[in-house]
Design a protein around this motif. Structure first.
Motif, PDB file in Angstrom:
ATOM      1  N   LEU A 109      61.392  51.564  38.052  1.00  0.00           N
ATOM      2  CA  LEU A 109      61.009  52.449  36.955  1.00  0.00           C
ATOM      3  C   LEU A 109      59.620  53.034  37.158  1.00  0.00           C
ATOM      4  N   THR A 110      58.741  52.290  37.835  1.00  0.00           N
ATOM      5  CA  THR A 110      57.335  52.706  37.963  1.00  0.00           C
ATOM      6  C   THR A 110      56.895  52.824  39.424  1.00  0.00           C
ATOM      7  N   ARG A 111      57.858  53.006  40.326  1.00  0.00           N
ATOM      8  CA  ARG A 111      57.546  53.109  41.760  1.00  0.00           C
ATOM      9  C   ARG A 111      56.713  51.922  42.222  1.00  0.00           C
ATOM     10  N   GLY A 112      57.062  50.750  41.734  1.00  0.00           N
ATOM     11  CA  GLY A 112      56.411  49.526  42.190  1.00  0.00           C
ATOM     12  C   GLY A 112      54.958  49.392  41.789  1.00  0.00           C
ATOM     13  N   ALA A 113      54.616  49.830  40.582  1.00  0.00           N
ATOM     14  CA  ALA A 113      53.212  49.817  40.159  1.00  0.00           C
ATOM     15  C   ALA A 113      52.583  48.431  40.252  1.00  0.00           C
ATOM     16  N   ALA A 114      53.316  47.402  39.856  1.00  0.00           N
ATOM     17  CA  ALA A 114      52.735  46.050  39.835  1.00  0.00           C
ATOM     18  C   ALA A 114      52.463  45.503  41.219  1.00  0.00           C
ATOM     19  N   ALA A 115      53.074  46.086  42.248  1.00  0.00           N
ATOM     20  CA  ALA A 115      52.854  45.643  43.626  1.00  0.00           C
ATOM     21  C   ALA A 115      51.909  46.571  44.384  1.00  0.00           C
ATOM     22  N   ASP A 116      51.315  47.547  43.708  1.00  0.00           N
ATOM     23  CA  ASP A 116      50.387  48.469  44.359  1.00  0.00           C
ATOM     24  C   ASP A 116      49.206  47.677  44.940  1.00  0.00           C
ATOM     25  N   PRO A 117      48.768  47.993  46.161  1.00  0.00           N
ATOM     26  CA  PRO A 117      47.670  47.227  46.780  1.00  0.00           C
ATOM     27  C   PRO A 117      46.347  47.324  46.038  1.00  0.00           C
TER      28      PRO A 117
END
Length: 244
Positions: A109-117
């Motif tokens: 849903l958020t293009r993997g925001a929580a895994a952003d470096p």
């Protein structure tokens, strides 16, 4: 006929059972105690909050931002979209299962925001993170609060841990000059705006969207230097809880 909701995961919290539900491919709910906390189809106020909080940081060399809480990650995604690759974002979230959801079924849903470096997630109370920042001198350029309970008329004027006058002073101390304190609210709260102005913030508010439930986004800005700013623009209010 509408598809039924399926419960993907649940955990018992002090506020009731926290659940992630899904129907179809991209339709999700997060509920707590049976009440809807977030809906993946209604997130315009979260996007507006993140965008308005960080749009001034596009050209900052190394911006540092605090976001709380994580939710479905829409506010975080909007924050990241405004920031350069050099940014450092701390996310405060009380429930580790929410991070698991955002890195798992909700990630697309958020293009993997929580895994952003650029992102570090702290499983902690955001009030503690703000307090520690104020005392350590490691300040933020923006503090963004997207919590289930925003400021409201019943918030204790002095002692509310996030929206009272003491907490606002802590947040001020945790911000760099020119820093932004951005807050989501269910309904407009004039008392909260007055407390922000008394602490030296210039305050603007908005109700994103044109129809349906329209919540409130407060953007409070510190002066770059010198004396306090005591006046700010104030607009509108909103009603309702299901996020949008």
């Amino acid at each position: 006929m509408a598809q039924p909701w399926q419960t993907l995961d649940s955990i018992v919290t002090k506020d009731g059972t926290l659940e992630l539900r899904q129907r179809g491919e991209r339709d999700f709910l997060i509920t707590v105690g049976g009440l809807v906390l977030m809906n993946s189809s209604a997130h315009r106020s979260e996007v507006a909050l993140g965008t308005m909080a960080c749009s001034h940081l596009k050209n900052h060399p190394v911006p540092r931002v605090l976001v709380a809480g994580l939710g479905m990650g829409y506010t975080l995604r909007a924050v990241l979209d405004e920031l350069p690759a050099s940014a450092r974002v701390v996310v405060g979230e009380l429930n580790p299962v929410v991070l698991t959801w955002c890195q798992g079924p909700l990630a697309e849903l958020t293009r993997g925001a929580a895994a952003d470096p650029r992102v570090t997630v702290a499983i902690a109370d955001v009030a503690d993170l703000i307090r520690n920042s104020a005392s350590s001198g490691e300040r933020f350029d923006a503090v963004v609060l997207d919590l289930y309970t925003g400021p409201h008329a019943r918030s204790h004027k002095r002692d509310d841990p996030l929206y009272g006058s003491r907490a606002i002073e802590q947040t001020r101390a945790a911000l760099n000059p020119g820093g932004v304190f951005a807050v989501w609210g269910e309904n407009y709260d004039a008392g909260f705006v007055e407390r922000l102005q008394s602490a030296g913030f210039t305050v603007k508010s908005d109700r994103p969207g044109r129809g349906g439930l329209r919540h409130v986004v407060y953007v409070a800005t510190l002066p770059m230097s010198g004396g306090d700013a005591r006046q700010g623009g104030i607009r509108g209010g909103g009603r309702g809880r299901s996020r949008g």
